[in-house]
Design an enzyme around this catalytic site. Structure first.
Site, PDB file in Angstrom:
ATOM      1  N   GLU A 129      45.500  72.225  21.161  1.00  0.00           N
ATOM      2  CA  GLU A 129      46.254  72.381  19.912  1.00  0.00           C
ATOM      3  C   GLU A 129      45.322  72.697  18.740  1.00  0.00           C
ATOM      4  O   GLU A 129      45.696  73.393  17.799  1.00  0.00           O
ATOM      5  CB  GLU A 129      47.054  71.109  19.598  1.00  0.00           C
ATOM      6  N   THR A 182      51.344  77.992  13.036  1.00  0.00           N
ATOM      7  CA  THR A 182      51.095  76.569  12.769  1.00  0.00           C
ATOM      8  C   THR A 182      50.070  76.435  11.642  1.00  0.00           C
ATOM      9  O   THR A 182      50.203  75.582  10.752  1.00  0.00           O
ATOM     10  CB  THR A 182      50.579  75.877  14.051  1.00  0.00           C
TER      11      THR A 182
HETATM   12  N1  HSE Z   1      52.785  68.327  14.113  1.00  0.00           N
HETATM   13  C1  HSE Z   1      52.469  69.719  14.156  1.00  0.00           C
HETATM   14  C2  HSE Z   1      52.819  70.340  12.805  1.00  0.00           C
HETATM   15  C3  HSE Z   1      53.254  70.366  15.243  1.00  0.00           C
HETATM   16  O1  HSE Z   1      53.905  70.060  12.310  1.00  0.00           O
HETATM   17  O2  HSE Z   1      52.000  71.082  12.256  1.00  0.00           O
HETATM   18  C4  HSE Z   1      52.974  71.825  15.404  1.00  0.00           C
HETATM   19  O3  HSE Z   1      52.274  72.087  16.550  1.00  0.00           O
END
Ligand code: HSE
Length: 309
Positions: A129, A182
């Site tokens: 991630e 993101t």
């Molecule tokens: N928690 C993360 C965000 C999830 O909201 O940026 C996205 O991958």
């Protein structure tokens, strides 16, 4: 070399108030990978046979940092071969990258005789991630590996809590054809928040956790509010407030942004209601000239698993 096929489900991160610390598992959608290991050999190869466009370079694939972190912790040479067979479309907001990383580390762990706990697998998978958003968050990889709803109580030290989901709990997800990375969705967020927003937020996170623990669907619905992130991200989604009102009108317990968006998700205590909400979401985007994929199904307690050995 021994091979197995592994499935890891799609997930929804944040659940409104739980930015970076909560996520849940979707039934009926996910990634299917063939994973192979050969001990006492070196190398990693990833082949994409899913038909979905992905970066070709090994270093740009989210699976790579996850597998490398795992093998470094294992401390012995292992050759790993991964073949992606079915893939959630990247950018769909239902944990596409997390499903791949989760399936990869789960499969390797099985083939090596389970040297690592589920919690350690989440720590490895979350390295993927970081490649996309610059931060190693676990709110998608946690539920993709463990199933149900997860709460990341803390990142340092890493502490993850799994909560089972109530039966008869359903989702509707809409993925509009809008690009919101993101990285971009994280850059719009404030670095500091007012105490009044924090008070609302921790009340709701507590309510959400209590709702899942007590299997109180109404409490889950009224706790899924976000005073911190949603106000900054909703501008990416055309007429978000109108969309939310129409989903609630259709019987949704709550609607919020799925992870970093642009997908949105709603929860319902009835499958027919979830399907109707999905239709309303599709119509909302269609009326604004935006194509949209929708999914509806059951929230699941099942995380990553071997489907063929
Ligand atoms: N928690 C993360 C965000 C999830 O909201 O940026 C996205 O991958």
């Amino acid at each position: 070399m021994k091979h197995i096929k592994v499935f890891a489900p799609g997930t929804v991160a944040n659940l409104g108030c739980g930015f970076d610390v909560m996520g849940l598992t979707l039934d009926g959608v996910g990634d299917l990978l063939e994973v192979g290991v050969e001990p006492d050999a070196e190398g990693l190869s990833i082949r994409n046979d899913s038909g979905v466009d992905l970066p070709e370079s090994l270093d740009d694939n989210v699976i790579t940092p996850a597998v490398r972190a795992m093998l470094e912790a294992y401390g012995r040479p292992v050759r790993v071969e991964i073949r992606l067979l079915e893939k959630i479309v990247p950018g769909s907001g239902i944990g596409s990258s997390a499903a791949s990383s989760a399936a990869a580390v789960y499969g390797i762990n099985e083939l090596l005789g389970r040297p690592f706990s589920g919690k350690r697998l989440v720590e490895f998978a979350m390295q993927g991630e970081a490649l996309l958003g610059g931060t190693a968050h676990a709110d998608n990889v946690g539920p993709a590996l463990l199933g149900g709803v997860v709460l990341i109580r803390g990142y340092e030290p890493f502490d993850i809590v799994r909560l089972p989901v109530p039966d008869n709990f359903f989702y509707a997800v809409a993925h509009p054809a809008i690009v919101v990375s993101t990285k971009m969705a994280r850059e719009v967020l404030p670095r500091e928040i007012p105490l009044s927003s924090a008070v609302k937020q921790w009340g709701n996170v507590g309510g959400l956790v209590a709702g899942f623990a007590l299997r109180d669907v109404a409490l889950i619905g009224r706790s899924m509010h976000d005073a911190v992130v949603e106000p900054y991200r909703k501008g990416f989604i055309p007429d978000y407030d109108v969309l939310k009102a129409s989903a609630l009108d259709e019987g949704a317990l709550a609607l919020n942004i799925a992870g970093s968006g642009p997908s949105v998700f709603a929860l319902a205590s009835d499958y027919a209601v979830a399907c109707r909400i999905a239709d309303r979401m599709k119509a909302h985007f269609a009326e604004r000239g935006i194509a949209c994929d929708t999914y509806a199904g059951r929230v699941s307690n099942a995380g990553a698993r071997v489907v063929e050995s």
